[in-house]
Design an enzyme around this catalytic site. Structure first.
Site, mmCIF file in Angstrom:
data_model
loop_
_atom_site.group_PDB
_atom_site.id
_atom_site.type_symbol
_atom_site.label_atom_id
_atom_site.label_comp_id
_atom_site.label_asym_id
_atom_site.label_seq_id
_atom_site.Cartn_x
_atom_site.Cartn_y
_atom_site.Cartn_z
ATOM 1 N N SER A 287 0.866 -1.183 0.000
ATOM 2 C CA SER A 287 0.000 0.000 0.000
ATOM 3 C C SER A 287 0.903 1.233 0.000
ATOM 4 O O SER A 287 2.130 1.120 0.093
ATOM 5 C CB SER A 287 -0.909 0.033 1.233
ATOM 6 O OG SER A 287 -0.215 0.476 2.382
ATOM 7 N N TYR B 138 0.484 -1.524 11.093
ATOM 8 C CA TYR B 138 0.246 -1.820 9.679
ATOM 9 C C TYR B 138 1.462 -1.388 8.859
ATOM 10 O O TYR B 138 1.945 -2.128 7.999
ATOM 11 C CB TYR B 138 -1.013 -1.088 9.218
ATOM 12 C CG TYR B 138 -1.395 -1.345 7.775
ATOM 13 C CD1 TYR B 138 -1.975 -2.557 7.394
ATOM 14 C CD2 TYR B 138 -1.192 -0.373 6.801
ATOM 15 C CE1 TYR B 138 -2.326 -2.792 6.077
ATOM 16 C CE2 TYR B 138 -1.542 -0.601 5.480
ATOM 17 C CZ TYR B 138 -2.115 -1.802 5.120
ATOM 18 O OH TYR B 138 -2.472 -2.034 3.816
#
Length: 281
Positions: free
Chosen positions: A135, A148
């Protein structure tokens, strides 16, 4: 020309969209997920072009077993999509030990398990592509996503190393970096109770933006899935593929700032070289 894909995390989001699009155009898909029944509709519609298996990527032995089964059933697999993921939303103090373990076990170790399991098969057949779904958070950071980010920055470093190691075998690897996208991932984030101490900090600001619906989700998940397929069809093999205006903007800003800071310390960096090395030129 129809191909064969192995995709993890196919119950929803990019994994489901990729599976649907590939099957519709005539490809074969080995789809893995925790709840195989979630793909019953696709199995009914596409028959034996969809191979489905239950898989928890955090279980290394299970990953090896399912990969062996998929290659045995399908013969060759052209593309591996490492897509399964888990996210937490909270400051570093708020997230629980169990949630930390889950995000690292899934996004980092789980992705490593899949890569390690497929490489012997891809080497044996002499070709293949791996798409690692990361991401924007694999190269830049946002408050409340610390764990994350730890998993995504980690898997990007791992994959950058792997890409160099496997290139001589005719295997390509691309890290795909989607930005914020309405796939349902945001609503599935593990969110521990908020600590009032963080209310008037950037973490509190981001939490409020998410809660009141003003956190921007400007990217189209269908277009992202199409871009991933188009990349493979084009046979281009970039190390990274940024997808989304936020990814392009935020990652570029982060890289520029990091380079400026790096260059600002040039003299200090060079000052610690051993005197005998400097003297020898």
């Amino acid at each position: 020309m129809a191909g064969t894909w192995f995709i993890t995390g196919t119950s929803s989001g990019f994994g489901r969209l990729l599976t649907e699009r590939l099957l519709t155009r005539g490809d074969r898909v080995a789809a893995t997920l925790r709840r195989p029944e979630a793909l019953d509709d696709l199995r009914a519609a596409h028959g034996d072009r969809l191979w489905v298996s239950r898989l928890d990527v955090t279980d290394a032995e299970s990953v090896r077993h399912v990969v062996e089964e998929a290659f045995a059933a399908l013969g060759t697999i052209d593309v591996i999509v490492n897509n399964a993921g888990f996210g937490t939303f909270g400051s570093v103090e708020e997230v629980t030990d169990e949630q930390i373990r889950q995000v690292i076990d899934t996004n980092l170790l789980g992705s490593m398990h899949v890569v390690r399991a497929v490489l012997p098969h891809l080497r044996a057949q002499g070709y293949g592509r791996i798409l690692q779904v990361s991401s924007a958070g694999g190269q830049t950071t946002y408050p409340n996503f610390g764990y994350y980010h730890a998993s995504k920055w980690g898997i990007e470093g791992f994959c950058e190393t792997v890409a160099r190691e496997i290139e001589p075998f005719g295997i390509g690897l691309t890290i795909v970096e989607p930005g914020a996208t309405p796939t349902g991932f945001g609503t599935a984030l593990a969110t521990p109770p908020a600590m009032p101490e963080y209310d008037r900090t950037p973490a509190g600001d981001v939490r409020r933006a998410r809660d009141n619906g003003t956190f921007p989700l400007s990217n189209d998940p269908e277009k992202i899935a199409r871009a991933m397929i188009d990349l493979v069809d084009s046979q281009a093999n970039p190390l990274r593929l940024p997808l989304g205006s936020d990814t392009y903007r935020d990652v570029r800003a982060s890289l520029v700032a990091r380079l400026a800071e790096h260059d600002a310390h040039r003299e200090t960096a060079l000052s610690v070289i051993r005197d005998d090395v400097v003297a020898s030129g």
